[in-house]
Design a protein around this motif. Structure first.
Motif, PDB file in Angstrom:
ATOM      1  N   ALA A 321       0.833  -1.212   0.000  1.00  0.00           N
ATOM      2  CA  ALA A 321       0.000   0.000   0.000  1.00  0.00           C
ATOM      3  C   ALA A 321       0.865   1.258   0.000  1.00  0.00           C
ATOM      4  CB  ALA A 321      -0.939  -0.002   1.206  1.00  0.00           C
ATOM      5  N   VAL A 322       1.922   1.270   0.800  1.00  0.00           N
ATOM      6  CA  VAL A 322       2.809   2.428   0.881  1.00  0.00           C
ATOM      7  C   VAL A 322       3.544   2.636  -0.443  1.00  0.00           C
ATOM      8  CG1 VAL A 322       4.862   3.381   1.989  1.00  0.00           C
ATOM      9  CG2 VAL A 322       3.090   2.308   3.381  1.00  0.00           C
ATOM     10  N   VAL A 323       4.031   1.533  -1.033  1.00  0.00           N
ATOM     11  CA  VAL A 323       4.741   1.633  -2.311  1.00  0.00           C
ATOM     12  C   VAL A 323       3.821   2.187  -3.397  1.00  0.00           C
ATOM     13  CG1 VAL A 323       5.804   0.294  -4.173  1.00  0.00           C
ATOM     14  CG2 VAL A 323       6.440  -0.141  -1.799  1.00  0.00           C
ATOM     15  N   LEU A 324       2.571   1.709  -3.421  1.00  0.00           N
ATOM     16  CA  LEU A 324       1.589   2.233  -4.370  1.00  0.00           C
ATOM     17  C   LEU A 324       1.461   3.754  -4.232  1.00  0.00           C
ATOM     18  CD1 LEU A 324      -1.500  -0.178  -4.505  1.00  0.00           C
ATOM     19  CD2 LEU A 324      -0.264   0.775  -6.455  1.00  0.00           C
ATOM     20  N   CYS A 325       1.322   4.208  -2.984  1.00  0.00           N
ATOM     21  CA  CYS A 325       1.169   5.648  -2.730  1.00  0.00           C
ATOM     22  C   CYS A 325       2.411   6.442  -3.135  1.00  0.00           C
ATOM     23  CB  CYS A 325       0.872   5.889  -1.246  1.00  0.00           C
ATOM     24  SG  CYS A 325      -0.840   5.612  -0.794  1.00  0.00           S
ATOM     25  N   MET A 326       3.582   5.920  -2.796  1.00  0.00           N
ATOM     26  CA  MET A 326       4.815   6.675  -3.043  1.00  0.00           C
ATOM     27  C   MET A 326       5.150   6.733  -4.534  1.00  0.00           C
ATOM     28  SD  MET A 326       5.192   7.691  -0.102  1.00  0.00           S
ATOM     29  CE  MET A 326       6.616   8.717  -0.425  1.00  0.00           C
ATOM     30  N   ILE A 327       4.864   5.649  -5.266  1.00  0.00           N
ATOM     31  CA  ILE A 327       5.080   5.694  -6.717  1.00  0.00           C
ATOM     32  C   ILE A 327       4.122   6.698  -7.350  1.00  0.00           C
ATOM     33  CG2 ILE A 327       4.919   4.394  -8.873  1.00  0.00           C
ATOM     34  CD1 ILE A 327       5.855   1.928  -7.367  1.00  0.00           C
ATOM     35  N   GLY A 328       2.865   6.651  -6.906  1.00  0.00           N
ATOM     36  CA  GLY A 328       1.892   7.630  -7.397  1.00  0.00           C
ATOM     37  C   GLY A 328       2.306   9.051  -7.061  1.00  0.00           C
ATOM     38  N   CYS A 329       2.856   9.239  -5.852  1.00  0.00           N
ATOM     39  CA  CYS A 329       3.338  10.562  -5.436  1.00  0.00           C
ATOM     40  C   CYS A 329       4.479  11.034  -6.334  1.00  0.00           C
ATOM     41  CB  CYS A 329       3.795  10.494  -3.982  1.00  0.00           C
ATOM     42  SG  CYS A 329       4.422  12.060  -3.330  1.00  0.00           S
ATOM     43  N   ALA A 330       5.419  10.142  -6.631  1.00  0.00           N
ATOM     44  CA  ALA A 330       6.568  10.505  -7.487  1.00  0.00           C
ATOM     45  C   ALA A 330       6.100  10.910  -8.882  1.00  0.00           C
ATOM     46  CB  ALA A 330       7.545   9.335  -7.569  1.00  0.00           C
ATOM     47  N   CYS A 368       1.267  11.434   1.500  1.00  0.00           N
ATOM     48  CA  CYS A 368       1.073  10.189   0.746  1.00  0.00           C
ATOM     49  C   CYS A 368       1.556   8.984   1.549  1.00  0.00           C
ATOM     50  CB  CYS A 368       1.819  10.255  -0.595  1.00  0.00           C
ATOM     51  SG  CYS A 368       1.010  11.292  -1.821  1.00  0.00           S
ATOM     52  N   PHE A 369       2.660   9.163   2.262  1.00  0.00           N
ATOM     53  CA  PHE A 369       3.185   8.076   3.100  1.00  0.00           C
ATOM     54  C   PHE A 369       2.173   7.710   4.189  1.00  0.00           C
ATOM     55  CE2 PHE A 369       5.665   6.501   6.726  1.00  0.00           C
ATOM     56  CZ  PHE A 369       6.336   5.440   6.136  1.00  0.00           C
ATOM     57  N   LEU A 370       1.596   8.745   4.807  1.00  0.00           N
ATOM     58  CA  LEU A 370       0.604   8.510   5.861  1.00  0.00           C
ATOM     59  C   LEU A 370      -0.663   7.864   5.301  1.00  0.00           C
ATOM     60  CD1 LEU A 370       0.935  11.814   7.940  1.00  0.00           C
ATOM     61  CD2 LEU A 370       1.796   9.531   8.528  1.00  0.00           C
ATOM     62  N   ILE A 371      -1.060   8.302   4.090  1.00  0.00           N
ATOM     63  CA  ILE A 371      -2.241   7.708   3.455  1.00  0.00           C
ATOM     64  C   ILE A 371      -2.006   6.231   3.183  1.00  0.00           C
ATOM     65  CG2 ILE A 371      -3.481   7.617   1.245  1.00  0.00           C
ATOM     66  CD1 ILE A 371      -3.534  10.639   1.244  1.00  0.00           C
ATOM     67  N   GLY A 372      -0.791   5.884   2.733  1.00  0.00           N
ATOM     68  CA  GLY A 372      -0.457   4.489   2.483  1.00  0.00           C
ATOM     69  C   GLY A 372      -0.581   3.650   3.740  1.00  0.00           C
ATOM     70  N   ILE A 373      -0.122   4.212   4.864  1.00  0.00           N
ATOM     71  CA  ILE A 373      -0.186   3.469   6.128  1.00  0.00           C
ATOM     72  C   ILE A 373      -1.623   3.371   6.638  1.00  0.00           C
ATOM     73  CG2 ILE A 373       0.467   3.543   8.570  1.00  0.00           C
ATOM     74  CD1 ILE A 373       3.142   4.702   7.723  1.00  0.00           C
ATOM     75  N   VAL A 374      -2.312   4.534   6.658  1.00  0.00           N
ATOM     76  CA  VAL A 374      -3.673   4.571   7.221  1.00  0.00           C
ATOM     77  C   VAL A 374      -4.633   3.699   6.426  1.00  0.00           C
ATOM     78  CG1 VAL A 374      -5.674   6.058   7.656  1.00  0.00           C
ATOM     79  CG2 VAL A 374      -3.378   6.829   8.277  1.00  0.00           C
ATOM     80  N   PHE A 375      -4.609   3.844   5.094  1.00  0.00           N
ATOM     81  CA  PHE A 375      -5.569   3.113   4.267  1.00  0.00           C
ATOM     82  C   PHE A 375      -5.091   1.700   3.920  1.00  0.00           C
ATOM     83  CE2 PHE A 375      -6.861   7.494   3.619  1.00  0.00           C
ATOM     84  CZ  PHE A 375      -8.246   7.402   3.722  1.00  0.00           C
ATOM     85  N   GLY A 376      -3.837   1.406   4.185  1.00  0.00           N
ATOM     86  CA  GLY A 376      -3.342   0.051   3.939  1.00  0.00           C
ATOM     87  C   GLY A 376      -3.364  -0.809   5.191  1.00  0.00           C
ATOM     88  N   LEU A 377      -3.560  -0.142   6.348  1.00  0.00           N
ATOM     89  CA  LEU A 377      -3.477  -0.867   7.612  1.00  0.00           C
ATOM     90  C   LEU A 377      -4.614  -1.888   7.779  1.00  0.00           C
ATOM     91  CD1 LEU A 377      -1.770  -1.089  10.124  1.00  0.00           C
ATOM     92  CD2 LEU A 377      -3.220   0.626  11.224  1.00  0.00           C
ATOM     93  N   TYR A 378      -5.832  -1.499   7.432  1.00  0.00           N
ATOM     94  CA  TYR A 378      -6.966  -2.410   7.611  1.00  0.00           C
ATOM     95  C   TYR A 378      -6.838  -3.665   6.738  1.00  0.00           C
ATOM     96  CZ  TYR A 378     -11.699  -4.279   7.680  1.00  0.00           C
ATOM     97  OH  TYR A 378     -12.772  -5.120   7.795  1.00  0.00           O
ATOM     98  N   PRO A 379      -6.580  -3.514   5.410  1.00  0.00           N
ATOM     99  CA  PRO A 379      -6.406  -4.727   4.593  1.00  0.00           C
ATOM    100  C   PRO A 379      -5.231  -5.578   5.064  1.00  0.00           C
ATOM    101  CG  PRO A 379      -6.748  -2.800   3.202  1.00  0.00           C
ATOM    102  CD  PRO A 379      -6.515  -2.295   4.582  1.00  0.00           C
ATOM    103  N   ALA A 380      -4.124  -4.915   5.457  1.00  0.00           N
ATOM    104  CA  ALA A 380      -2.946  -5.661   5.916  1.00  0.00           C
ATOM    105  C   ALA A 380      -3.245  -6.408   7.206  1.00  0.00           C
ATOM    106  CB  ALA A 380      -1.777  -4.699   6.118  1.00  0.00           C
TER     107      ALA A 380
END
Length: 396
Positions: A321-330, A368-380
Motif C-alpha cells: 500500500a505504501v509503495v503504491l502511494c509513493m510511486i503515485g506521489c513521485a 502520501c506516506f501517511l495515506i499508504g499506512i492509514v488506508f493500507g493498515l486495515y487490509p494488511a
C-alpha cells in the motif's frame, strides 16, 4: 523490510494496469496539491513584487473631516520641514476633454506640485516636470504620459506642443514614462494622463477645492517609514483636535500585508481541496488492497503454514500500500513540474514564473506516506489475522 519491499514491487509489477489505475487517484491528488499551491505562491510573489515596486516608503493621507481647519498648500510646505518627513505632495484629479487638432478624447488630469515626481518615483522620457514657479504663477503647462503623446499627438517628442483641456490651452513641457511604478500608473495603466500645477487645476475644475483632502508623504530615510508615519500622525492629531477618525494614514506595507494574508488563506483553501483528492485516492488504494488480500488468501495460508508470523504478513501488505502511494506521489510530482514549466511559458508575458514549492512537495510526500499506512493498515491487518487452516481452505 527489504524482502517485504521486493515482494511488494514484484506484486505490483505483475498487475501493472491495475496498479496504475489504483495510483491514479494519488497522482491526481498530488498534481492538484502541488500545482495549485505553487501557482498561488508564484502569483503571490509577482503581486508582492509589484506592490513593493510602488514604493514601500510612501504614505497616503486622506482627510475625511478637517474640523474647520483645512489643509492648504502652505501647510504642506511647512510640514515637509518636520523631522522624519521627506517630501509631501498634494493630489487631486478630474476628468477633462483633451483636444489636439481635430482629435478629442477623455483624459485624467492630476493637479499636484513638483514634489510629486520624487514621492511617486516617476520617470521622464523628455522635457521636465512641474516647477515651483508653475504652481506659484498658475502656469498653463502640463506633463503627459507616453500613451497620451503617442495616441493623441502622434509622436513622443512633443515638448512645446499645445493641447486643449476643457477648452483651456496648455503647453506640453514633459513626457513621462509609462512604467507602472506608481499608484497613479497602476490605476491608470494604458490610459491618458496629464499632470498640471495644483493651482491651475483649481481654475480648470470647479469641483476641486483649495482645501487639500489627499496628499502623499515620503520618508526622510527610505527605510524608516514608521518615523514618517509617526510624524505625520502627530501633526494631524494636533491639527484635528486629537480625532483619529478625521484622517487616514496608510502605507504600502499595509497593502503588502493584506495581499499576503489573502493569498495565505487562498493557499490553505486550495491545499485542503487538493488534500481531499488525496484522501479519495487513499480510499481507492484500500479498496484494491482488500481485493488483493482476497485474491491471495491461499498464498497467505501457505506462508503462515511454513512459519510466516503475523507481523511479516502485516508488513508485506502494508508495504504494498505504501509503495503504491509513493510511486503515485513521485509520478504526481514529476507531472506537476511539467505543468508548472508550461504555465511559466504561458505566463511569461505577464512577468510571472512558477516553480515547485519545496515545502509543498515535502508535505505531499509525507501525506502520501501517511495515506499508504492509514488506508493500507486495515487490509494488511485483515490478511495478518487470517488463520492458516481457513486461508488454505479458501476457494478449495
Amino acid at each position: 523490510m527489504t524482502q517485504s519491499l521486493k515482494m511488494a514491487v514484484k506484486s505490483l509489477a505483475g498487475n501493472k494496469l491495475r496498479a496504475f489505475l489504483t495510483m491514479l487517484g494519488i497522482i491526481i491528488g498530488v498534481l492538484a496539491l502541488v500545482v495549485l499551491v505553487s501557482l498561488v505562491n508564484g502569483a503571490t510573489s509577482s503581486v508582492t513584487d509589484s506592490v513593493s515596486s510602488l514604493g514601500s516608503n510612501l504614505l497616503t493621507v486622506t482627510i475625511s473631516d478637517d474640523k474647520g481647519d483645512p489643509i492648504k498648500l502652505d501647510t504642506l510646505t511647512e510640514w515637509s520641514d518636520e523631522e522624519g518627513i521627506g517630501e509631501i505632495a498634494p493630489s487631486a484629479s478630474t476628468s477633462a476633454t483633451l483636444k489636439y487638432g481635430s482629435d478629442s478624447d477623455s483624459i485624467t488630469v492630476y493637479g499636484t506640485t513638483p514634489s510629486y515626481y520624487d514621492v511617486e518615483g516617476l520617470n521622464l522620457v523628455l522635457g521636465r516636470f512641474l516647477k515651483t514657479t508653475d504652481v506659484d504663477n498658475n502656469n498653463y503647462i502640463c506633463v503627459i504620459n507616453e500613451t497620451t503623446a503617442t495616441d493623441m499627438i502622434g509622436y513622443l517628442d512633443c515638448v512645446g506642443e499645445e493641447i486643449s483641456l476643457d477648452g483651456m490651452k496648455f503647453t506640453v513641457v514633459g513626457v513621462l514614462e509609462d512604467d507602472d511604478s506608481s499608484l497613479t500608473s497602476v490605476f491608470s495603466s494604458g490610459s491618458m494622463v496629464a499632470y498640471i500645477p495644483y493651482t491651475t487645476l483649481l481654475r480648470l475644475s470647479s469641483s476641486v477645492s483649495t482645501d487639500i483632502t489627499e496628499f502623499y508623504v515620503s520618508a526622510e530615510d527610505d527605510s524608516d517609514t514608521d518615523a514618517a508615519e509617526t510624524a505625520v500622525t502627530a501633526l494631524l492629531m494636533d491639527r484635528f483636535e486629537e480625532d483619529e477618525d478625521a484622517f487616514t494614514v496608510s502605507s504600502q506595507s499595509i497593502l503588502e500585508d493584506t495581499v499576503s494574508s489573502i493569498t495565505s488563506v487562498l493557499t490553505m483553501l486550495l491545499g485542503a481541496i487538493a488534500a481531499i483528492s488525496l484522501v479519495v485516492g487513499g480510499i481507492g488504494i484500500m479498496n484494491i488492497m482488500m481485493v488483493t488480500v482476497t485474491e491471495r488468501t491461499r498464498e497467505i495460508g501457505i506462508r503462515k503454514a511454513i512459519g510466516a508470523t503475523r507481523g511479516v504478513i502485516l508488513r508485506q501488505f502494508l508495504m504494498e500500500a505504501v509503495v503504491l502511494c509513493m510511486i503515485g506521489c513521485a509520478i504526481g510530482i514529476f507531472l506537476s513540474w511539467i505543468v508548472l514549466q508550461l504555465a511559466s511559458v504561458v505566463a511569461s508575458s505577464l512577468s510571472m514564473s512558477f516553480a515547485l514549492n519545496g515545502t509543498v512537495v515535502v508535505i505531499a510526500i509525507v501525506f502520501c506516506f501517511l495515506i499508504g499506512i492509514v488506508f493500507g493498515l486495515y487490509p494488511a491487518n485483515k490478511a495478518a489475522k487470517m488463520k492458516p487452516i481457513d486461508a488454505l481452505h479458501y476457494g478449495g
